[in-house]
Design a protein around this motif. Structure first.
Motif, PDB file in Angstrom:
ATOM      1  N   THR A   1       0.808  -1.281  -0.020  1.00  0.00           N
ATOM      2  CA  THR A   1       0.080  -0.135  -0.079  1.00  0.00           C
ATOM      3  C   THR A   1       0.997   1.242   0.083  1.00  0.00           C
ATOM      4  OG1 THR A   1      -0.290  -0.247   2.343  1.00  0.00           O
ATOM      5  CG2 THR A   1      -1.854  -1.257   1.301  1.00  0.00           C
TER       6      THR A   1
ATOM      7  N   SER B   1     -13.440  -7.908  -1.723  1.00  0.00           N
ATOM      8  CA  SER B   1     -14.106  -7.462  -2.913  1.00  0.00           C
ATOM      9  C   SER B   1     -15.138  -6.702  -2.612  1.00  0.00           C
ATOM     10  CB  SER B   1     -14.253  -8.731  -3.487  1.00  0.00           C
ATOM     11  OG  SER B   1     -13.355  -9.635  -3.897  1.00  0.00           O
TER      12      SER B   1
ATOM     13  N   ALA C   1     -13.988  -3.154  -1.858  1.00  0.00           N
ATOM     14  CA  ALA C   1     -13.633  -2.519  -3.128  1.00  0.00           C
ATOM     15  C   ALA C   1     -14.798  -2.000  -4.141  1.00  0.00           C
ATOM     16  CB  ALA C   1     -12.422  -3.344  -3.859  1.00  0.00           C
TER      17      ALA C   1
ATOM     18  N   ARG D   1     -13.862   2.955   0.067  1.00  0.00           N
ATOM     19  CA  ARG D   1     -14.047   2.037  -1.085  1.00  0.00           C
ATOM     20  C   ARG D   1     -12.986   2.510  -2.048  1.00  0.00           C
ATOM     21  NH1 ARG D   1     -15.016   2.133  -5.735  1.00  0.00           N
ATOM     22  NH2 ARG D   1     -15.109   4.411  -5.962  1.00  0.00           N
TER      23      ARG D   1
ATOM     24  N   ALA E   1      -9.781   0.896  -1.064  1.00  0.00           N
ATOM     25  CA  ALA E   1      -9.817  -0.575  -1.306  1.00  0.00           C
ATOM     26  C   ALA E   1      -9.470  -0.897  -2.783  1.00  0.00           C
ATOM     27  CB  ALA E   1     -11.079  -1.194  -0.510  1.00  0.00           C
ATOM     28  N   GLU E   2     -10.360  -0.337  -3.474  1.00  0.00           N
ATOM     29  CA  GLU E   2     -10.330  -0.746  -4.825  1.00  0.00           C
ATOM     30  C   GLU E   2      -8.967  -0.482  -5.387  1.00  0.00           C
ATOM     31  OE1 GLU E   2     -12.926   0.525  -9.076  1.00  0.00           O
ATOM     32  OE2 GLU E   2     -12.392   2.089  -7.528  1.00  0.00           O
ATOM     33  N   ARG E   3      -8.242   0.849  -4.983  1.00  0.00           N
ATOM     34  CA  ARG E   3      -7.029   0.854  -5.632  1.00  0.00           C
ATOM     35  C   ARG E   3      -5.880  -0.001  -5.042  1.00  0.00           C
ATOM     36  NH1 ARG E   3      -6.832   6.252  -3.840  1.00  0.00           N
ATOM     37  NH2 ARG E   3      -8.357   6.772  -5.838  1.00  0.00           N
ATOM     38  N   TYR E   4      -5.865  -0.269  -4.009  1.00  0.00           N
ATOM     39  CA  TYR E   4      -4.920  -1.143  -3.200  1.00  0.00           C
ATOM     40  C   TYR E   4      -4.982  -2.397  -2.996  1.00  0.00           C
ATOM     41  CZ  TYR E   4      -3.213   3.736  -3.011  1.00  0.00           C
ATOM     42  OH  TYR E   4      -2.964   5.021  -3.215  1.00  0.00           O
TER      43      TYR E   4
ATOM     44  N   ASP F   1      -6.031  -5.024  -4.555  1.00  0.00           N
ATOM     45  CA  ASP F   1      -5.989  -5.344  -5.961  1.00  0.00           C
ATOM     46  C   ASP F   1      -6.134  -7.133  -5.826  1.00  0.00           C
ATOM     47  OD1 ASP F   1      -6.208  -6.093  -8.831  1.00  0.00           O
ATOM     48  OD2 ASP F   1      -4.932  -4.353  -9.133  1.00  0.00           O
TER      49      ASP F   1
END
Length: 869
Positions: free
Chosen positions: A253, A328, A331, A393, A396-399, A401
Motif C-alpha cells: 500500500t 471484494s 472495493a 471504497r 480498497a479498490e486502488r490497493y 487488488d
C-alpha cells in the motif's frame, strides 16, 4: 476535536537533536522516549540485524556505568526501561515516578551517547540474540508474518527476516557495531520525547544539559533498494511442527503521509477490528477461524495491508474465500454508514487508549515528529474522523487488488492442501456481491439514573446495591471509561468439565436480550469498545472501554449480557469448537504451554491445575444446557462487582449505574474461598512434551504465598530481585552465561493458592546447564539474604511501579477488582508503596526458604529438537 499535541514544547538543539516536552498531570509519572531514526531499513545486507544488536548493547554499559548498572539504577529510581527495533527506527524508553526525571535523563543520555560496545560483552550478547532468533522461529505467527513480507517484496529490505538468522548474527564484529553506532546514532537523527507530571521549562533546561554538548555529526544514509511495481498473484506454503495453521494475506500500500493511509486504516477496522467487523462475523462467529485480524502498517516509505488468521488446516480454503469476498465487497461497494460509524468510533477510542499512558504519548509524539512534526498526530486523528465511505471504497479498490495479492499458509506437516497462486486468485474473482448485512435489533436503552450514596475509601467510591457492589474511581486524561461486571468464582468447575465457565461467558457474547452476536457487537462498538470476556482463575465477567459520555448505554449492554444471554445450543457448540481449537493451538506457545504443564503437575486435575479455558477432552462434551445451568448457578447466583474507572464523576456515574443494576436480585457477599491443596510432595514432578522446535522451554512452579498472605509483599520483592533487567537471575543466566533470551521469575498469587515461578528458554543442548544454573540461583535465595543494594533496588522499583501502573484506567480497575475480590479490601489501594518499602531482607529470605529451600517443584518442559525452519 482532541489536540494530542496541545502544550508540546519543541526545541532543536544546536547539534540537531530535537527535544519534545509535554506536561500531563493525570498521573505522577514521567516517560522519556529516545527515538533514533535507524532501523532495519538502514541495514545493508551484510549487516542484517545490526540495529537490533545495537539496541541490546545500549544496556551493556558506558565509561561511567558498568554492565547492568543502567538497569539497576533505573530500577532503584522506581522505573522500568526497555527498547524496540522497528523497520524505520529504534526506540528506547523509561517510565518512572515524576521525581526520577533527572536520574532518567542522566541514565538515558549516557547510554545513548557513550556506549562502549565491549567486544567480550558483544560476544555474550550475540549468544542471547541468537536465542531470541530461535525463539522467534518457534512462534508460528511471527514466521508467517515475516515470510509474507519475503513473498511480497523482491528487492526492498522489508523482505528480510528482521532480526537476522544465526549465521548472519554470529559474524557481526565490534567494528561493525561501532561503525553503525557512530554513523547512525547522531544528534540530527535523534528525538527525545518527555511527557508527564513535569515543569516544561525546567525539563527543557535538563534536556539541554543532558544532550547539548553532544558533538554534531552528519548521519550516514544507506537507503533500501526501491521495489519495482508488479501485477502478480503470489503464494507460498510452509510446513512445520505446529498444532494449528496460520494464513496471512497481503498487499503493498502507501507510506504513512499519503492521503489514503487513513482510509486504509479504516478499511482494516471495517474488515476485522472488533467482533462486529465483517471478517469476525463471517469467519470467527461461524467457527471457520480461531481468530482473524487486519492491519495497515506503514513505516516511512511504504505500506503493507495484511489480513491474518489462526485456523484448522482444513479450513484454509474456506477462510481464503471469506477474506476474498469481504475485500471484494469493500472495493466494489464500500462500507455502509453503520459499518463505518462502528469502525471509526472503535478506532478513535483505541487511538485514545494508546495515548493514555505517558510512554504511549511520548512515543506517539516522537514518531509524528520523525515523519513530519508533532501536529501530524492531530491531523491523523482528524483524518480518521473525517474519512467517508467513498474514500474507503476507493482506497480498497486502488490497493487491495485481486491481481496483486500475496498469500502464505503455515501448515502442520501432515495436514492441509498446498497453497498455490491459482488457488489464491480463484476466490478473488467474485462478482455480483450485495452489501454486507447490518445486524438487526436495537440495543437496550439505559434506565433513568437512581440517586445513591456510598462511601469513599482509598479514592474509590463504593456503593452497595442490594444485588451488586459498585466501585468507581475517576482517572482523567482521555475521554474514556473502563467498565466491567465481574462475579467471583466461589467454586471451580468439575474437573471433567474444565473450561465450562469460559465457554459460558464467551457464548454469552454471541447474543443477549434479543440481539444476536453481530447486533451485540455492533451495539458495543458504536460506544467505542469491543465487549470482551474477563476470564480469571478467581472470577468471571465481561468488560470493555467506551467513550465516557456513553457510560449508561454501556452499562445497559453489560446488564443484558449478565442477566439474559441467549446461550443457544448452536452458538455454544460453535464457541466450544473454537475453544477446542485454541486449546490445541496453545501447544505452539513456548511460554504459556510449559506453565500449563507445570501447574497441571503442581495441582493435578483440581482448580488451578486445569487451564481456565479447558482442555480438548474436557470441552468436547459440553452443551448449551451445561452453559445455561452454569450461568444460572455462577453468574446469577453470585454477587457481582461492577467497576468503572475513567474520565467520569464518580457520584454521577454511580447514579447512572444504579439506575441499571439496582433491580438485580439481592445477594449477600460470598465467603472467602479456602485454600487449594497441591499435588506436590517431597519430590519434583515434571510433565515433558517433545517437539520439533528450535528451543527447549522449562517452567518451574514452587509453593508460595497466596494473595491474602501477609508475606505476599516479600514474595513480590523476591521476584523483583530475581527477575527483569538488572535482576539477579537475568544477569547470571542471561548476561554472564548467554543461556537464554528469556529468563523470568515471578510471584503468582491467587485467592486459593500461591507460587513462586521461574522460566527459561534455551537451546536443547544447553537444557541441563540451564536447569542446573537456575536451580542453583533459586536455592541461593533460600540460603543467603539478598544484599542491601538488591533490596533497595527491588523495593524502590515496586514502590515506583505502584504509581506507574496507575496511568491506565484499565490497570486501576484491575487493581481495584483484585483488592475487592481476592485481597483484603480497598484499604490496600491507599498507599501500596508502603507495604513494599517495609519489607526486609530477612522476610525475603524467609519466603525463599519456605518455597525454594527444598527445591520441591513442578516442572513443565517443552523439549525441542534444535530444528529451525
Amino acid at each position: 476535536m482532541i489536540r494530542w499535541s496541545a502544550g508540546v514544547v519543541r526545541e532543536v538543539l544546536p547539534n540537531g537533536l530535537t527535544l519534545l516536552v509535554q506536561r500531563d498531570v493525570s498521573a505522577p509519572v514521567v516517560a522519556v522516549v529516545t527515538h533514533v531514526k535507524a532501523g532495519f531499513f538502514d541495514e545493508p545486507d551484510h549487516w542484517v540485524g545490526i540495529s537490533h544488536v545495537l539496541e541490546h548493547m545500549f544496556f551493556k554499559g558506558t565509561a561511567r556505568r558498568g554492565v547492568g548498572a543502567i538497569a539497576r539504577e533505573t530500577k532503584a529510581a522506581g522505573g522500568y526501561l526497555n527498547a524496540s527495533t522497528s523497520y524505520d527506527h529504534t526506540s528506547y524508553f523509561t517510565v518512572l515516578p515524576a521525581g526520577g526525571l533527572e536520574a532518567a535523563l542522566d541514565i538515558q543520555s549516557d547510554a545513548l551517547r557513550n556506549s562502549v560496545i565491549d567486544p567480550d560483552e558483544l560476544g555474550r550478547e550475540l549468544g542471547v540474540i541468537i536465542q531470541e532468533a530461535k525463539r522467534k522461529l518457534d512462534s508460528p505467527s511471527a514466521v508467517a508474518y515475516e515470510t509474507l513480507h519475503q513473498l511480497m517484496f523482491d528487492r526492498h529490505r522489508m523482505r528480510r527476516w528482521r532480526i537476522g538468522h544465526e549465521a548472519e548474527l554470529a559474524r557481526l564484529t565490534r567494528d561493525d557495531l561501532w561503525g553503525y553506532y557512530r554513523s547512525r546514532y547522531v544528534p540530527e537523527r535523534t528525538i527525545v520525547s518527555i511527557v508527564g507530571d513535569l515543569n516544561p521549562e525546567d525539563t527543557l533546561a535538563r534536556g539541554r544539559a543532558a544532550y547539548g554538548d553532544w558533538a554534531p555529526a552528519r548521519g550516514a544514509e544507506d537507503r533500501s533498494p526501491e521495489e519495482p511495481p508488479r501485477r502478480e498473484v503470489r503464494a507460498r506454503t510452509l510446513r512445520g511442527d505446529v498444532a494449528q495453521s496460520e494464513l496471512a494475506v497481503g498487499w503493498r500500500t502507501v507510506p504513512p503521509l499519503h492521503p489514503d493511509a487513513a482510509p486504509l486504516d479504516l478499511a482494516a477496522a471495517v474488515l476485522a477490528t472488533g467482533r462486529g467487523s465483517w471478517l469476525q462475523r463471517s469467519l470467527r462467529e461461524t467457527g471457520i477461524v480461531i481468530s482473524v485480524g487486519a492491519n495497515n502498517y506503514a513505516p516511512t516509505e511504504l505500506g503493507v495491508f495484511s489480513i491474518s488468521a489462526d485456523l484448522e488446516a482444513e479450513r484454509v480454503p474456506a477462510a481464503l474465500e471469506g477474506i476474498a469476498e469481504a475485500v471484494s465487497r469493500l472495493a466494489l461497494l464500500g462500507p455502509t454508514d453503520p459499518d463505518l460509524d462502528r469502525a471509526r468510533t472503535l478506532l478513535l477510542t483505541r487511538w485514545a487508549r494508546r495515548l493514555e499512558s505517558m510512554e504511549g504519548r511520548a512515543a506517539g509524539l516522537a514518531a509524528a515528529e520523525a515523519l513530519e512534526g508533532v501536529e501530524l498526530l492531530d491531523r491523523e486523528y482528524a483524518a480518521l474522523a473525517a474519512a467517508k465511505a467513498g474514500d474507503i471504497r476507493a482506497a480498497a479498490e486502488r490497493y487491495l487488488d485481486p491481481e496483486t495479492v500475496s498469500a502464505l499458509a503455515y501448515l502442520p506437516r501432515d495436514r492441509g492442501e498446498e497453497l498455490t497462486a491459482d488457488r489464491v486468485a480463484r476466490p478473488f474473482a467474485v462478482t455480483g456481491l450485495g452489501p454486507h448485512p447490518v445486524p438487526a435489533g436495537s440495543a437496550p436503552l439505559p434506565r433513568q439514573p437512581a440517586p445513591v450514596r456510598g462511601d469513599t475509601e482509598a479514592g474509590v467510591l463504593h456503593v452497595a446495591l442490594p444485588g451488586a457492589d459498585l466501585l468507581l474511581r475517576r482517572k482523567a486524561g482521555v475521554p474514556t471509561v473502563s467498565l466491567g461486571l465481574y462475579v467471583p468464582r466461589l467454586e471451580f468447575e468439575p474437573p471433567e468439565q474444565a473450561g465450562l465457565g469460559t465457554l459460558m461467558v464467551r457464548s454469552a457474547l454471541r447474543g443477549a436480550d434479543g440481539l444476536d452476536a453481530g447486533g451485540l457487537a455492533f451495539a458495543a462498538e458504536r460506544l467505542g469498545g469491543s465487549l470482551g470476556a474477563a476470564l480469571n482463575s478467581d472470577w468471571l465477567g465481561v468488560g470493555f472501554t467506551v467513550l465516557s459520555e456513553r457510560l449508561a448505554d454501556a452499562a445497559a449492554l453489560l446488564d443484558a449480557v449478565h442477566r439474559c444471554p441467549t446461550l443457544a445450543d448452536q452458538d455454544v457448540a460453535i464457541e466450544r469448537d473454537l475453544l477446542i481449537a485454541e486449546a490445541r493451538q496453545l501447544a505452539d506457545d513456548m511460554f504459556r504451554f510449559p506453565f500449563q504443564l507445570a501447574f497441571g503437575a503442581a495441582f493435578g486435575d483440581l482448580g488451578y491445575g486445569l487451564p481456565i479455558a479447558g482442555l480438548p477432552e474436557t470441552l468436547s462434551g459440553l452443551t448449551g444446557a451445561d452453559a445455561r445451568r452454569w450461568h444460572e448457578r455462577v453468574m446469577l447466583g453470585g454477587r457481582p462487582a461492577i467497576v468503572a474507572v475513567g474520565d467520569v464523576d464518580p457520584a454521577r456515574a454511580a447514579d447512572a449505574l444504579a439506575g441499571v443494576f439496582e433491580a438485580l436480585p439481592a445477594r449477600a457477599p460470598g465467603a472467602a474461598p479456602g485454600s487449594l491443596a497441591w499435588a506436590l510432595d517431597s519430590r519434583p514432578l515434571e510433565r515433558v512434551v517433545p517437539r520439533d522446535k528450535a528451543q527447549t522451554a522449562v517452567a518451574m512452579v514452587f509453593r508460595g504465598p497466596n494473595r491474602r498472605a501477609p508475606e505476599r509483599h516479600a514474595a513480590e520483592v523476591w521476584a523483583a530481585v530475581a527477575s527483569g533487567l538488572g535482576g539477579r537471575m537475568f544477569e547470571v543466566l542471561r548476561e554472564r552465561r548467554s543461556l537464554a533470551y528469556t529468563v523470568m521469575a515471578s510471584s503468582w498469587q491467587k485467592g486459593r493458592a500461591g507460587a513462586l515461578v521461574s522460566y527459561i528458554a534455551t537451546s536443547p543442548e544447553r537444557e541441563p546447564e540451564a536447569r542446573s544454573a537456575m536451580l542453583e540461583e533459586l536455592e541461593r535465595f533460600a540460603r543467603e539474604p539478598v544484599s542491601p543494594e538488591e533490596l533497595h533496588q527491588a523495593v524502590s522499583y515496586l514502590a515506583g511501579q505502584a504509581e506507574v501502573r496507575r496511568q491506565h484506567a484499565s490497570a486501576v480497575a484491575g487493581e481495584m477488582l483484585e483488592a475487592w475480590l481476592i485481597g483484603t479490601g480497598l484499604e490496600e489501594l491507599e498507599d501500596p508503596a508502603a507495604a513494599y518499602l517495609a519489607v526486609t531482607a530477612e522476610q525475603v529470605q524467609a519466603v525463599a526458604a519456605a518455597s525454594l529451600g527444598g527445591l520441591t517443584r513442578a516442572e513443565g518442559i517443552v523439549r525441542g529438537s534444535g530444528a529451525s525452519r
